[in-house]
Design an enzyme around this catalytic site. Structure first.
Site, PDB file in Angstrom:
ATOM      1  N   LYS A  34       0.817  -1.205  -0.058  1.00 48.49           N
ATOM      2  CA  LYS A  34       0.085   0.007  -0.035  1.00 48.49           C
ATOM      3  C   LYS A  34       0.801   1.047  -0.021  1.00 48.49           C
ATOM      4  CE  LYS A  34      -1.873   2.733   2.836  1.00 48.49           C
ATOM      5  NZ  LYS A  34      -1.892   4.054   2.235  1.00 48.49           N
ATOM      6  N   GLU A  65      10.085   0.946  10.560  1.00 46.33           N
ATOM      7  CA  GLU A  65      11.249   1.884  10.256  1.00 46.33           C
ATOM      8  C   GLU A  65      10.451   3.176  10.448  1.00 46.33           C
ATOM      9  OE1 GLU A  65      12.999   4.588   9.017  1.00 46.33           O
ATOM     10  OE2 GLU A  65      13.068   3.727   6.881  1.00 46.33           O
ATOM     11  N   CYS A  97      13.807  10.310   6.823  1.00 44.12           N
ATOM     12  CA  CYS A  97      13.691   9.694   8.248  1.00 44.12           C
ATOM     13  C   CYS A  97      15.174   9.755   9.174  1.00 44.12           C
ATOM     14  CB  CYS A  97      13.215   8.174   8.365  1.00 44.12           C
ATOM     15  SG  CYS A  97      14.426   7.158   7.125  1.00 44.12           S
ATOM     16  N   GLU A 151      10.553  15.209  15.859  1.00 42.55           N
ATOM     17  CA  GLU A 151      10.886  15.208  14.381  1.00 42.55           C
ATOM     18  C   GLU A 151      10.095  16.089  13.677  1.00 42.55           C
ATOM     19  OE1 GLU A 151       9.334  11.698  11.898  1.00 42.55           O
ATOM     20  OE2 GLU A 151      11.425  11.460  11.319  1.00 42.55           O
TER      21      GLU A 151
HETATM   22  O1  TXE Z   1       2.970   9.596   8.169  1.00 45.39           O
HETATM   23  P1  TXE Z   1       2.334   7.906   8.208  1.00 45.39           P
HETATM   24  P2  TXE Z   1       2.222  10.792   7.643  1.00 45.39           P
HETATM   25  C1  TXE Z   1       6.778  10.962  10.061  1.00 45.39           C
HETATM   26  C2  TXE Z   1       6.929  12.393  10.014  1.00 45.39           C
HETATM   27  C3  TXE Z   1       5.870  12.861   9.711  1.00 45.39           C
HETATM   28  C4  TXE Z   1       4.680  11.953  10.352  1.00 45.39           C
HETATM   29  C5  TXE Z   1       3.574  11.935   9.985  1.00 45.39           C
HETATM   30  O2  TXE Z   1       7.523  12.934  11.091  1.00 45.39           O
HETATM   31  O3  TXE Z   1       5.838  14.394   9.906  1.00 45.39           O
HETATM   32  O4  TXE Z   1       5.457  10.916  10.322  1.00 45.39           O
HETATM   33  O5  TXE Z   1       3.489  11.670   8.165  1.00 45.39           O
HETATM   34  C6  TXE Z   1      -0.149   4.836   6.205  1.00 45.39           C
HETATM   35  N1  TXE Z   1      -2.609   1.928   9.470  1.00 45.39           N
HETATM   36  N2  TXE Z   1       7.196  10.107   8.684  1.00 45.39           N
HETATM   37  O6  TXE Z   1       1.082  11.062   8.370  1.00 45.39           O
HETATM   38  O7  TXE Z   1       0.907   8.228   8.801  1.00 45.39           O
HETATM   39  C7  TXE Z   1      -0.260   5.956   5.306  1.00 45.39           C
HETATM   40  O8  TXE Z   1      -1.600   5.830   4.427  1.00 45.39           O
HETATM   41  C8  TXE Z   1      -2.067   1.608   8.447  1.00 45.39           C
HETATM   42  C9  TXE Z   1       8.443   9.549   8.874  1.00 45.39           C
HETATM   43  O9  TXE Z   1       2.389  11.394   6.407  1.00 45.39           O
HETATM   44  O10 TXE Z   1       3.133   7.304   8.905  1.00 45.39           O
HETATM   45  C10 TXE Z   1       1.184   5.901   4.583  1.00 45.39           C
HETATM   46  O11 TXE Z   1       0.873   4.979   3.624  1.00 45.39           O
HETATM   47  N3  TXE Z   1      -1.329   2.516   7.732  1.00 45.39           N
HETATM   48  C11 TXE Z   1       8.648   8.688   7.747  1.00 45.39           C
HETATM   49  C12 TXE Z   1       1.729   5.538   5.655  1.00 45.39           C
HETATM   50  O12 TXE Z   1       1.130   4.839   6.658  1.00 45.39           O
HETATM   51  C13 TXE Z   1      -1.640   3.806   8.087  1.00 45.39           C
HETATM   52  C14 TXE Z   1       8.054   8.903   6.327  1.00 45.39           C
HETATM   53  C15 TXE Z   1       2.958   6.394   6.150  1.00 45.39           C
HETATM   54  O13 TXE Z   1       2.193   7.642   6.641  1.00 45.39           O
HETATM   55  C16 TXE Z   1      -2.407   4.295   9.014  1.00 45.39           C
HETATM   56  C17 TXE Z   1       6.922   9.805   6.617  1.00 45.39           C
HETATM   57  C18 TXE Z   1      -2.938   3.255   9.751  1.00 45.39           C
HETATM   58  N4  TXE Z   1      -3.736   3.500  10.673  1.00 45.39           N
HETATM   59  C19 TXE Z   1       6.454  10.209   7.645  1.00 45.39           C
HETATM   60  N5  TXE Z   1      -2.105   5.606   9.067  1.00 45.39           N
HETATM   61  C20 TXE Z   1      10.000   7.695   7.610  1.00 45.39           C
HETATM   62  N6  TXE Z   1      10.328   7.000   8.548  1.00 45.39           N
HETATM   63  O14 TXE Z   1      10.704   8.068   6.508  1.00 45.39           O
HETATM   64  C21 TXE Z   1      -1.506   6.035   8.004  1.00 45.39           C
HETATM   65  N7  TXE Z   1      -1.136   4.882   7.412  1.00 45.39           N
END
Ligand code: TXE
Length: 508
Positions: free
Chosen positions: A192, A267, A301, A402
């Protein structure tokens, strides 16, 4: 220089579409969502609709999971030899190379980052498939010299149906990091992508189909995280969930996975220290301080978001970093002059800006940036200028949390012990770097960093060969390298009795 409508249509022309919406890849076909729902993707560089895509719901991911279960339990994949799996992965890597220009431009449309960054991502993605193609046929077991009359050995077997949830900051590369090791090890995958950036994963699906993987070995399901992602994490038909994203979402996913105690790798976020000693090579340290935080507009990240500088070097180093940060050319990723692109969404831009406001409130000095890009581009797109805070305290939220944007906080230290104490002083432990010309000091410090990915006199290089993942709240498990392969396998011990006679433990 932005994309024209014709260029945009050209980039989307290889994505299967129906009624103007790009289709997801479920049950061996490109398909609309079961309820016909769609989502508009917004180009972060100009606020325009870049594409319309199918928006999957629970029924769609359920169908994908059932198809994956059937493919793993009864399909031909289980008996496909490692060499054949490797050949498919090599072919996929070659296909990615063949479509290098198209994929990198599509990624820039998808995510906004400059073409010079997406070109790296596409090459890395191809090489990731190539690395795991090679690894598929390499030895993975062990044998043990146990007391006679047994012979004992260990084999690695695929875990089964893997749900893979990826973020928006490296859409194609994260798809490769998830799919390549899982497929090399013989699993089947339901991937996904982020609902914000599904385009390159969909193009990858077309290449996967061309290469000829058996039906339902890979499926790409689109939709919202809390709907489609959540169900993937909860389903009892899924054996493993692999996630890259925010720490908060990681926690939700881990909880959702408890129902059938599925294997989990996470991760997550970071607040990584970039420690610079006074004896460091000055120009190199400045250069990587910038690269560490402003590459991909800080949406990385492992970003080096805390610059921790020895007091005696602080003024000189910070003055130079600020001078150079002011020169970074911010703009549309399609403009060849652009060095830093936009923030992924208006909502995320506002989150980053709220941290800038918070930093000021907390009493840090805003030494550079903090605002939006001036002019029409800045109004339409989500651009935050390279931002640096000095005079920070370790308890400030801008130092601890972060931000995931182009915001650097500077801290200072007097001696090695204080440098390490500051470096380790967050809940995260993803990455970190040390800059010094004293080799013993470099090694001493690196060994004391509580982080999974570390660098000496450099920042950010990432290799498919080396493990990627974090200590503390930055995650669980490792991706990439042989560690990444292992995380998609179950370990089975096999004992063979070489002396086939009754044991005689119980009397007749
Ligand atoms: O990420 P999410 P978001 C961090 C960064 C950012 C924060 C929020 O600090 O400000 O996360 O970002 C899916 N069950 N990183 O909200 O929610 C979503 O659809 C299952 C760090 O954009 O973590 C997407 O595919 N899946 C990071 C994925 O999770 C769910 C990269 C990532 O989204 C879900 C991005 C749920 N309940 C953000 N809710 C890194 N480690 O590189 C969301 N998703």
């Amino acid at each position: 220089m932005a994309t024209t409508i014709a260029q945009k249509e050209d980039l989307l022309r290889n994505l299967p579409q129906s009624g103007g919406a790009c289709l997801m890849y479920v049950d061996g076909a490109f398909t609309l969502a079961s309820d016909g729902g769609t989502r508009k993707l917004i180009n972060p560089a100009n606020g325009e609709v870049s594409a319309v895509v199918a928006e999957g719901v629970k029924e769609d991911v359920e169908r994908a999971i059932r198809g994956a279960r059937e493919a793993f339990d009864n399909g031909p994949w289980g008996s496909t030899p490692a060499l054949e799996r490797a050949k498919l992965l090599f072919k996929l890597a070659d296909k990615i190379d063949e479509h290098f220009t198209e994929l990198s431009r599509l990624e820039t449309l998808n995510n906004g980052k400059p073409v010079r960054e997406t070109e790296y991502d596409v090459t890395d993605a191809a090489n990731c498939f190539r690395y795991y193609a090679g690894l598929a046929t390499k030895p993975h077991g062990q044998t043990f010299d146990v007391p006679a009359p047994s012979q004992t050995f260990v084999v690695r077997e695929p875990i089964g149906v893997c749900g893979q949830i990826i973020p928006w900051n490296y859409p194609l590369l994260m798809a490769a990091w998830k799919l390549a090791p899982a497929l090399a090890a013989g699993n089947v995958c339901v991937l996904k992508p982020s609902e914000l950036t599904p385009l390159t994963a969909l193009r990858l699906a077309t290449l996967i189909e061309e290469v000829g993987f058996p039906k339902n070995v890979v499926q790409i399901v689109l939709g919202a995280g809390p709907v489609v992602g959540q169900h993937l994490a909860e389903s009892h038909l899924v054996d493993k969930i692999a996630f890259t994203g925010g720490t908060k979402t990681g926690r939700t996913i881990m909880q959702a996975a408890t129902g059938n105690l599925k294997k989990v790798t996470l991760e997550l976020g970071g607040k990584s220290p970039n420690v610079v000693f006074a004896d460091a090579d000055f120009d190199t340290a400045v250069d990587y301080a910038l690269f560490g935080i402003f590459a991909n507009a800080g949406q990385v990240c492992s970003a080096g978001s805390r610059l921790i500088v020895e007091e005696s070097l602080h003024d000189k180093l910070v003055a130079k970093v600020i001078e150079r940060a002011r020169n970074i050319r911010v703009g549309d990723g399609f403009d060849p002059n652009t060095e830093m692109g936009p923030i992924i969404s208006r909502a995320h831009q506002e989150k980053v800006e709220s941290y800038v406001a918070l930093g000021k409130q907390e009493g840090a000095t805003l030494a550079c940036g903090g605002g939006r890009l001036a002019g029409e581009l800045g109004e339409k797109g989500n651009f935050v200028m390279p931002t640096i805070f000095t005079n920070t305290r370790r308890d400030m939220r801008i130092v601890q949390e972060e931000i995931f944007g182009p915001v650097l906080v500077v801290q200072t230290f007097k001696d090695e012990a204080e440098a390490i104490a500051l470096a380790n002083d967050t809940v995260y432990g993803l990455a970190g770097a040390v800059f010094t010309t004293d080799i013993a000091k470099a090694h001493r410090c690196i060994r004391k960093l509580r982080a999974g990915i570390t660098w000496i006199n450099t920042y950010h290089p990432t290799y498919n060969e080396a493990p990627w993942g974090g200590y503390k709240q930055s995650g669980i498990g490792r991706e990439l390298g042989t560690y990444g392969y292992d995380s998609y396998t179950e370990v089975k011990q096999i004992n063979v009795n070489l002396d086939v006679v009754p044991s005689g433990w119980f009397s007749e």
